[in-house]
Motif scaffolding. Sequence first.
Motif, PDB file in Angstrom:
ATOM      1  N   GLN A 101       0.849  -1.180   0.000  1.00 28.37           N
ATOM      2  CA  GLN A 101       0.000   0.000   0.000  1.00 28.37           C
ATOM      3  C   GLN A 101       0.887   1.234   0.000  1.00 28.37           C
ATOM      4  OE1 GLN A 101      -2.996  -0.131   3.003  1.00 28.37           O
ATOM      5  NE2 GLN A 101      -3.874  -2.032   2.237  1.00 28.37           N
ATOM      6  N   ALA A 102       0.513   2.238  -0.798  1.00 28.28           N
ATOM      7  CA  ALA A 102       1.319   3.451  -0.916  1.00 28.28           C
ATOM      8  C   ALA A 102       0.426   4.629  -1.252  1.00 28.28           C
ATOM      9  CB  ALA A 102       2.376   3.278  -1.997  1.00 28.28           C
ATOM     10  N   THR A 103       0.924   5.825  -0.923  1.00 26.33           N
ATOM     11  CA  THR A 103       0.217   7.060  -1.228  1.00 26.33           C
ATOM     12  C   THR A 103       1.199   8.058  -1.805  1.00 26.33           C
ATOM     13  OG1 THR A 103      -1.275   6.680   0.627  1.00 26.33           O
ATOM     14  CG2 THR A 103      -1.216   8.889  -0.275  1.00 26.33           C
ATOM     15  N   ARG A 104       0.853   8.642  -2.955  1.00 33.43           N
ATOM     16  CA  ARG A 104       1.720   9.629  -3.600  1.00 33.43           C
ATOM     17  C   ARG A 104       0.880  10.756  -4.161  1.00 33.43           C
ATOM     18  NH1 ARG A 104       4.607   5.073  -6.961  1.00 33.43           N
ATOM     19  NH2 ARG A 104       5.688   4.001  -5.289  1.00 33.43           N
ATOM     20  N   ASP A 105       1.475  11.949  -4.224  1.00 38.95           N
ATOM     21  CA  ASP A 105       0.812  13.119  -4.792  1.00 38.95           C
ATOM     22  C   ASP A 105       1.499  13.493  -6.094  1.00 38.95           C
ATOM     23  OD1 ASP A 105      -0.648  13.101  -2.477  1.00 38.95           O
ATOM     24  OD2 ASP A 105       0.445  14.732  -1.530  1.00 38.95           O
ATOM     25  N   TYR A 106       0.711  13.670  -7.148  1.00 44.89           N
ATOM     26  CA  TYR A 106       1.239  14.006  -8.470  1.00 44.89           C
ATOM     27  C   TYR A 106       0.511  15.218  -9.024  1.00 44.89           C
ATOM     28  CZ  TYR A 106       3.437   9.380  -8.786  1.00 44.89           C
ATOM     29  OH  TYR A 106       4.224   8.271  -8.571  1.00 44.89           O
ATOM     30  N   THR A 107       1.215  15.978  -9.865  1.00 50.16           N
ATOM     31  CA  THR A 107       0.589  17.016 -10.670  1.00 50.16           C
ATOM     32  C   THR A 107       0.503  16.495 -12.095  1.00 50.16           C
ATOM     33  OG1 THR A 107       1.514  18.769  -9.292  1.00 50.16           O
ATOM     34  CG2 THR A 107       0.732  19.391 -11.478  1.00 50.16           C
ATOM     35  N   ASN A 156      -2.003   4.270 -13.697  1.00 45.73           N
ATOM     36  CA  ASN A 156      -1.594   2.927 -14.092  1.00 45.73           C
ATOM     37  C   ASN A 156      -0.073   2.848 -14.218  1.00 45.73           C
ATOM     38  OD1 ASN A 156      -1.333   0.379 -15.139  1.00 45.73           O
ATOM     39  ND2 ASN A 156      -2.595   0.730 -16.920  1.00 45.73           N
ATOM     40  N   ARG A 157       0.520   3.858 -14.834  1.00 49.92           N
ATOM     41  CA  ARG A 157       1.961   3.878 -15.065  1.00 49.92           C
ATOM     42  C   ARG A 157       2.753   4.054 -13.758  1.00 49.92           C
ATOM     43  NH1 ARG A 157       2.057   7.845 -18.719  1.00 49.92           N
ATOM     44  NH2 ARG A 157       2.222   9.417 -17.104  1.00 49.92           N
ATOM     45  N   ASN A 158       2.262   4.914 -12.864  1.00 48.21           N
ATOM     46  CA  ASN A 158       3.026   5.238 -11.661  1.00 48.21           C
ATOM     47  C   ASN A 158       2.781   4.279 -10.500  1.00 48.21           C
ATOM     48  OD1 ASN A 158       4.383   7.599 -12.617  1.00 48.21           O
ATOM     49  ND2 ASN A 158       2.416   8.647 -12.532  1.00 48.21           N
ATOM     50  N   MET A 159       1.558   3.759 -10.379  1.00 51.05           N
ATOM     51  CA  MET A 159       1.233   2.923  -9.229  1.00 51.05           C
ATOM     52  C   MET A 159       1.190   1.427  -9.580  1.00 51.05           C
ATOM     53  SD  MET A 159       1.063   5.168  -6.925  1.00 51.05           S
ATOM     54  CE  MET A 159       0.163   4.766  -5.456  1.00 51.05           C
ATOM     55  N   LEU A 160       1.357   1.092 -10.856  1.00 52.28           N
ATOM     56  CA  LEU A 160       1.478  -0.299 -11.312  1.00 52.28           C
ATOM     57  C   LEU A 160       0.249  -1.147 -11.007  1.00 52.28           C
ATOM     58  CD1 LEU A 160       5.178  -0.879 -10.225  1.00 52.28           C
ATOM     59  CD2 LEU A 160       4.348  -0.132 -12.457  1.00 52.28           C
ATOM     60  N   THR A 161      -0.941  -0.552 -11.130  1.00 54.37           N
ATOM     61  CA  THR A 161      -2.175  -1.316 -10.967  1.00 54.37           C
ATOM     62  C   THR A 161      -3.052  -1.097 -12.191  1.00 54.37           C
ATOM     63  OG1 THR A 161      -3.296   0.502  -9.843  1.00 54.37           O
ATOM     64  CG2 THR A 161      -2.165  -1.117  -8.455  1.00 54.37           C
ATOM     65  N   LYS A 162      -3.748  -2.148 -12.607  1.00 53.35           N
ATOM     66  CA  LYS A 162      -4.642  -2.019 -13.750  1.00 53.35           C
ATOM     67  C   LYS A 162      -5.981  -1.419 -13.351  1.00 53.35           C
ATOM     68  CE  LYS A 162      -2.661  -5.773 -16.416  1.00 53.35           C
ATOM     69  NZ  LYS A 162      -2.812  -7.121 -16.917  1.00 53.35           N
ATOM     70  N   VAL A 208      -3.250  15.435  -7.948  1.00 51.87           N
ATOM     71  CA  VAL A 208      -3.952  14.181  -7.662  1.00 51.87           C
ATOM     72  C   VAL A 208      -3.200  13.415  -6.581  1.00 51.87           C
ATOM     73  CG1 VAL A 208      -4.719  11.996  -8.654  1.00 51.87           C
ATOM     74  CG2 VAL A 208      -4.819  14.057 -10.023  1.00 51.87           C
ATOM     75  N   ARG A 209      -3.937  12.901  -5.615  1.00 58.13           N
ATOM     76  CA  ARG A 209      -3.372  11.969  -4.631  1.00 58.13           C
ATOM     77  C   ARG A 209      -3.761  10.571  -5.061  1.00 58.13           C
ATOM     78  NH1 ARG A 209      -3.816  13.543   1.267  1.00 58.13           N
ATOM     79  NH2 ARG A 209      -1.792  14.394   0.722  1.00 58.13           N
ATOM     80  N   MET A 210      -2.732   9.750  -5.321  1.00 60.46           N
ATOM     81  CA  MET A 210      -2.967   8.365  -5.749  1.00 60.46           C
ATOM     82  C   MET A 210      -2.691   7.444  -4.569  1.00 60.46           C
ATOM     83  SD  MET A 210      -1.300   8.371  -9.503  1.00 60.46           S
ATOM     84  CE  MET A 210      -1.684   9.652 -10.673  1.00 60.46           C
ATOM     85  N   ILE A 211      -3.692   6.658  -4.229  1.00 62.13           N
ATOM     86  CA  ILE A 211      -3.592   5.755  -3.087  1.00 62.13           C
ATOM     87  C   ILE A 211      -3.730   4.332  -3.601  1.00 62.13           C
ATOM     88  CG2 ILE A 211      -4.551   5.118  -0.850  1.00 62.13           C
ATOM     89  CD1 ILE A 211      -5.831   7.934  -0.804  1.00 62.13           C
ATOM     90  N   ARG A 212      -2.678   3.535  -3.407  1.00 59.60           N
ATOM     91  CA  ARG A 212      -2.740   2.119  -3.791  1.00 59.60           C
ATOM     92  C   ARG A 212      -3.216   1.336  -2.582  1.00 59.60           C
ATOM     93  NH1 ARG A 212       2.380   0.537  -6.417  1.00 59.60           N
ATOM     94  NH2 ARG A 212       3.238   0.635  -4.341  1.00 59.60           N
ATOM     95  N   THR A 231      -5.970   1.413  -7.440  1.00 63.88           N
ATOM     96  CA  THR A 231      -5.514   2.765  -7.160  1.00 63.88           C
ATOM     97  C   THR A 231      -6.715   3.686  -7.122  1.00 63.88           C
ATOM     98  OG1 THR A 231      -3.430   2.363  -8.286  1.00 63.88           O
ATOM     99  CG2 THR A 231      -4.044   4.642  -7.948  1.00 63.88           C
ATOM    100  N   LEU A 232      -6.814   4.451  -6.039  1.00 63.87           N
ATOM    101  CA  LEU A 232      -7.859   5.449  -5.892  1.00 63.87           C
ATOM    102  C   LEU A 232      -7.238   6.818  -6.131  1.00 63.87           C
ATOM    103  CD1 LEU A 232     -10.762   6.219  -5.069  1.00 63.87           C
ATOM    104  CD2 LEU A 232      -9.935   6.348  -2.720  1.00 63.87           C
ATOM    105  N   CYS A 233      -7.782   7.575  -7.066  1.00 63.52           N
ATOM    106  CA  CYS A 233      -7.274   8.912  -7.392  1.00 63.52           C
ATOM    107  C   CYS A 233      -8.209   9.949  -6.786  1.00 63.52           C
ATOM    108  CB  CYS A 233      -7.187   9.109  -8.900  1.00 63.52           C
ATOM    109  SG  CYS A 233      -6.051   7.997  -9.693  1.00 63.52           S
TER     110      CYS A 233
END
Length: 118
Positions: free
Chosen positions: A11-17, A45-51, A77-81, A95-97
């Motif tokens: 599980q991971a959380t990242r913030d992207y523009t 999909n590209r950054n969090m490696l989930t379909k 966007v905050r991406m939460i795996r 992944t929840l955006c």
Amino acid sequence: KFKKMPKQLTQATRDYTIILHKECHGKQFKKKAPTAIKAIKKAANRNMLTKDVRIDVKLNQFVWSKGIRNIPKRVRVRMIRRKDEEDDTGNSFYTLCQLLKVDSFKGLRTEKNTGAAE
């Protein structure tokens, strides 16, 4: 050479523009907002490696807020795996955006949040 074993997802959380202006440049007016949503899903999909990528309602409303033609130039966007509890295989993630409201996009970088996901 030895082949590397794929990393085990956690599980991971990242913030992207995401610059939607660049992703939707030259598209037909009536396809801009749907293309922007697809660009967000593609980046997740590209950054969090989930379909399996799920777009939050607030993020969808923000992209569509100015209509189908006039999308926002950028979105934070905050991406939460997260682990998919409903899946029977047990090791699948989604992944929840979510939308992050910011006053200015100046100087923002990708941030890895080490805190627990919401």
